[in-house]
Design a protein around this motif. Structure first.
Motif, PDB file in Angstrom:
ATOM      1  N   VAL A 196     -26.743  61.639  33.530  1.00 51.88           N
ATOM      2  CA  VAL A 196     -26.176  60.555  32.720  1.00 51.88           C
ATOM      3  C   VAL A 196     -24.937  59.983  33.402  1.00 51.88           C
ATOM      4  O   VAL A 196     -24.784  58.766  33.534  1.00 51.88           O
ATOM      5  CB  VAL A 196     -25.825  61.059  31.299  1.00 51.88           C
ATOM      6  CG1 VAL A 196     -25.007  60.004  30.538  1.00 51.88           C
ATOM      7  CG2 VAL A 196     -27.084  61.396  30.526  1.00 51.88           C
ATOM      8  N   ALA A 197     -24.055  60.862  33.840  1.00 46.24           N
ATOM      9  CA  ALA A 197     -22.827  60.409  34.511  1.00 46.24           C
ATOM     10  C   ALA A 197     -23.162  59.585  35.750  1.00 46.24           C
ATOM     11  O   ALA A 197     -22.548  58.534  36.003  1.00 46.24           O
ATOM     12  CB  ALA A 197     -21.967  61.611  34.882  1.00 46.24           C
ATOM     13  N   GLU A 198     -24.137  60.032  36.512  1.00 45.79           N
ATOM     14  CA  GLU A 198     -24.510  59.329  37.746  1.00 45.79           C
ATOM     15  C   GLU A 198     -25.014  57.921  37.450  1.00 45.79           C
ATOM     16  O   GLU A 198     -24.728  56.976  38.182  1.00 45.79           O
ATOM     17  CB  GLU A 198     -25.577  60.121  38.496  1.00 45.79           C
ATOM     18  CG  GLU A 198     -25.984  59.495  39.813  1.00 45.79           C
ATOM     19  CD  GLU A 198     -26.846  60.416  40.665  1.00 45.79           C
ATOM     20  OE1 GLU A 198     -27.258  59.975  41.753  1.00 45.79           O
ATOM     21  OE2 GLU A 198     -27.102  61.569  40.256  1.00 45.79           O
ATOM     22  N   LYS A 199     -25.757  57.783  36.356  1.00 46.20           N
ATOM     23  CA  LYS A 199     -26.380  56.495  36.042  1.00 46.20           C
ATOM     24  C   LYS A 199     -25.407  55.486  35.431  1.00 46.20           C
ATOM     25  O   LYS A 199     -25.500  54.294  35.700  1.00 46.20           O
ATOM     26  CB  LYS A 199     -27.560  56.709  35.090  1.00 46.20           C
ATOM     27  CG  LYS A 199     -28.782  57.312  35.751  1.00 46.20           C
ATOM     28  CD  LYS A 199     -29.890  57.532  34.734  1.00 46.20           C
ATOM     29  CE  LYS A 199     -31.112  58.177  35.380  1.00 46.20           C
ATOM     30  NZ  LYS A 199     -32.172  58.475  34.376  1.00 46.20           N
ATOM     31  N   ILE A 200     -24.477  55.954  34.587  1.00 47.59           N
ATOM     32  CA  ILE A 200     -23.705  54.977  33.811  1.00 47.59           C
ATOM     33  C   ILE A 200     -22.236  54.847  34.200  1.00 47.59           C
ATOM     34  O   ILE A 200     -21.589  53.877  33.811  1.00 47.59           O
ATOM     35  CB  ILE A 200     -23.812  55.247  32.294  1.00 47.59           C
ATOM     36  CG1 ILE A 200     -23.028  56.502  31.899  1.00 47.59           C
ATOM     37  CG2 ILE A 200     -25.251  55.340  31.849  1.00 47.59           C
ATOM     38  CD1 ILE A 200     -22.909  56.656  30.389  1.00 47.59           C
ATOM     39  N   CYS A 201     -21.708  55.784  34.975  1.00 46.61           N
ATOM     40  CA  CYS A 201     -20.263  55.741  35.259  1.00 46.61           C
ATOM     41  C   CYS A 201     -19.932  54.784  36.403  1.00 46.61           C
ATOM     42  O   CYS A 201     -20.626  54.742  37.423  1.00 46.61           O
ATOM     43  CB  CYS A 201     -19.747  57.137  35.615  1.00 46.61           C
ATOM     44  SG  CYS A 201     -19.723  58.259  34.207  1.00 46.61           S
ATOM     45  N   ASP A 202     -18.857  54.039  36.223  1.00 45.87           N
ATOM     46  CA  ASP A 202     -18.336  53.200  37.307  1.00 45.87           C
ATOM     47  C   ASP A 202     -17.596  54.057  38.320  1.00 45.87           C
ATOM     48  O   ASP A 202     -17.691  53.827  39.529  1.00 45.87           O
ATOM     49  CB  ASP A 202     -17.400  52.137  36.734  1.00 45.87           C
ATOM     50  CG  ASP A 202     -18.120  51.229  35.757  1.00 45.87           C
ATOM     51  OD1 ASP A 202     -19.127  50.614  36.151  1.00 45.87           O
ATOM     52  OD2 ASP A 202     -17.696  51.151  34.589  1.00 45.87           O
ATOM     53  N   ARG A 203     -16.834  55.024  37.820  1.00 46.39           N
ATOM     54  CA  ARG A 203     -16.162  55.992  38.681  1.00 46.39           C
ATOM     55  C   ARG A 203     -16.221  57.367  38.025  1.00 46.39           C
ATOM     56  O   ARG A 203     -16.388  57.491  36.809  1.00 46.39           O
ATOM     57  CB  ARG A 203     -14.696  55.619  38.926  1.00 46.39           C
ATOM     58  CG  ARG A 203     -14.513  54.441  39.864  1.00 46.39           C
ATOM     59  CD  ARG A 203     -13.060  54.345  40.337  1.00 46.39           C
ATOM     60  NE  ARG A 203     -12.150  54.165  39.211  1.00 46.39           N
ATOM     61  CZ  ARG A 203     -10.889  54.609  39.200  1.00 46.39           C
ATOM     62  NH1 ARG A 203     -10.392  55.290  40.219  1.00 46.39           N
ATOM     63  NH2 ARG A 203     -10.115  54.382  38.157  1.00 46.39           N
ATOM     64  N   ILE A 204     -16.041  58.385  38.853  1.00 43.21           N
ATOM     65  CA  ILE A 204     -16.133  59.769  38.391  1.00 43.21           C
ATOM     66  C   ILE A 204     -15.008  60.576  39.028  1.00 43.21           C
ATOM     67  O   ILE A 204     -14.666  60.381  40.200  1.00 43.21           O
ATOM     68  CB  ILE A 204     -17.495  60.380  38.803  1.00 43.21           C
ATOM     69  CG1 ILE A 204     -18.637  59.723  38.018  1.00 43.21           C
ATOM     70  CG2 ILE A 204     -17.524  61.893  38.601  1.00 43.21           C
ATOM     71  CD1 ILE A 204     -20.004  59.986  38.593  1.00 43.21           C
ATOM     72  N   ALA A 205     -14.417  61.476  38.243  1.00 44.83           N
ATOM     73  CA  ALA A 205     -13.485  62.464  38.789  1.00 44.83           C
ATOM     74  C   ALA A 205     -14.056  63.847  38.533  1.00 44.83           C
ATOM     75  O   ALA A 205     -14.635  64.103  37.472  1.00 44.83           O
ATOM     76  CB  ALA A 205     -12.107  62.337  38.146  1.00 44.83           C
ATOM     77  N   ILE A 206     -13.920  64.720  39.498  1.00 47.58           N
ATOM     78  CA  ILE A 206     -14.356  66.118  39.352  1.00 47.58           C
ATOM     79  C   ILE A 206     -13.118  66.996  39.368  1.00 47.58           C
ATOM     80  O   ILE A 206     -12.308  66.934  40.302  1.00 47.58           O
ATOM     81  CB  ILE A 206     -15.328  66.529  40.472  1.00 47.58           C
ATOM     82  CG1 ILE A 206     -16.593  65.655  40.428  1.00 47.58           C
ATOM     83  CG2 ILE A 206     -15.704  68.009  40.336  1.00 47.58           C
ATOM     84  CD1 ILE A 206     -17.557  65.897  41.576  1.00 47.58           C
ATOM     85  N   ILE A 207     -12.961  67.789  38.313  1.00 47.87           N
ATOM     86  CA  ILE A 207     -11.829  68.700  38.200  1.00 47.87           C
ATOM     87  C   ILE A 207     -12.326  70.140  38.333  1.00 47.87           C
ATOM     88  O   ILE A 207     -13.387  70.492  37.818  1.00 47.87           O
ATOM     89  CB  ILE A 207     -11.073  68.489  36.863  1.00 47.87           C
ATOM     90  CG1 ILE A 207      -9.802  69.341  36.819  1.00 47.87           C
ATOM     91  CG2 ILE A 207     -11.964  68.742  35.665  1.00 47.87           C
ATOM     92  CD1 ILE A 207      -8.887  69.009  35.627  1.00 47.87           C
ATOM     93  N   SER A 208     -11.578  70.947  39.062  1.00 46.17           N
ATOM     94  CA  SER A 208     -11.923  72.358  39.241  1.00 46.17           C
ATOM     95  C   SER A 208     -10.635  73.169  39.302  1.00 46.17           C
ATOM     96  O   SER A 208      -9.702  72.800  40.037  1.00 46.17           O
ATOM     97  CB  SER A 208     -12.737  72.556  40.522  1.00 46.17           C
ATOM     98  OG  SER A 208     -13.101  73.912  40.688  1.00 46.17           O
ATOM     99  N   LYS A 209     -10.558  74.199  38.494  1.00 46.59           N
ATOM    100  CA  LYS A 209      -9.379  75.064  38.446  1.00 46.59           C
ATOM    101  C   LYS A 209      -8.099  74.255  38.209  1.00 46.59           C
ATOM    102  O   LYS A 209      -7.054  74.509  38.801  1.00 46.59           O
ATOM    103  CB  LYS A 209      -9.269  75.897  39.726  1.00 46.59           C
ATOM    104  CG  LYS A 209     -10.450  76.842  39.918  1.00 46.59           C
ATOM    105  CD  LYS A 209     -10.357  77.612  41.225  1.00 46.59           C
ATOM    106  CE  LYS A 209     -11.579  78.502  41.417  1.00 46.59           C
ATOM    107  NZ  LYS A 209     -11.549  79.208  42.719  1.00 46.59           N
TER     108      LYS A 209
END
Length: 240
Positions: A196-209
């Motif tokens: 879903v995120a791949e299809k509809i997001c204009d931008r994405i942030a990935i958070i880890s730890k």
């Protein structure tokens, strides 16, 4: 529309750093995906944005308004759908929606129009006179979405919004999110449904730890990989 600057949040007297000096600048008209493994700091970040948790350091502004210095003004621009909505089981659905509409000071004619539109869309109009305690998890999610959308927020924040929704309601919600952004509003949402995120997001942030480890459009995220991978593959590669 949403600016997070050098925000940190710790627990246990600083021993656990849930969010560590993160920065985000999200523009009007964006659907922004916020992804990360369990315990990465997603929900903590969202709770700080909506004013439920106070950051140790840094600032959060919505439409230029500081969330903590002018909290009522900032919150008037936000609607928030949490991952596990806590709603009043002894109220009827219609009473809950009117309660939320009253808080946002939505005129009765406008609320009626918007209420009918979203209740039809999410197919819960027939249940609106029932006690919320009798609702299934999916029906409660639809009720919360309806109450969040009738205020026409400038910033729509969702934490795992697709959980409990049937396929048609999920599709309709995605359509609503896109339409809001076409009108210049902003959507910020966290999800584990990477397709879903791949299809509809204009931008994405990935958070880890507690730290932002990648951010950008899908093309920009793919540029960090040797192959043109899916978001799922990129996510797993970055968070392992």
């Amino acid at each position: 529309m949403l600016k997070i600057a050098n925000v940190t949040k710790s627990y246990n007297k600083g021993e656990i750093k849930a969010v560590n000096n993160i920065n985000l600048d999200i523009k009007p008209g964006e659907i922004f995906g916020f992804l990360g493994p369990n315990g990465a700091g997603k929900t903590t970040t969202i709770k700080m944005i909506v004013g439920l948790l106070k950051p140790d350091n840094g600032s959060i502004k919505v439409g230029g308004v500081d969330v903590w210095k002018e909290s009522i003004k900032a919150k008037s621009m936000i609607s928030y759908v949490p991952d596990n909505p806590e709603i009043y089981d002894k109220l009827k659905g219609i009473e809950y929606i009117n309660f939320i509409a009253d808080m946002y000071e939505i005129p009765k004619e406008k609320r009626k129009e918007k209420m009918n539109y979203y209740l039809e869309m999410f197919n819960i109009k027939d249940a609106i006179g029932d006690i919320i305690g009798s609702y299934s998890h999916g029906m409660k999610q639809k009720l919360v979405l309806t109450s969040a959308l009738i205020s026409e927020p400038e910033l729509f924040i969702l934490d795992e919004p697709m959980v409990g929704l049937d396929p048609k309601s999920s599709f309709n919600l995605k359509e609503v999110m896109r339409k809001m952004c076409e009108e210049g509003k902003t959507v910020f949402f966290s999800t584990h449904v990477l397709e879903v995120a791949e299809k509809i997001c204009d931008r994405i942030a990935i958070i880890s730890k507690g730290e932002i480890i990648a951010m950008g459009t899908m093309e920009e995220l793919r540029s960090h990989s040797k192959e043109k991978k899916s978001l799922e593959n990129i996510f797993l590669e970055l968070t392992e």
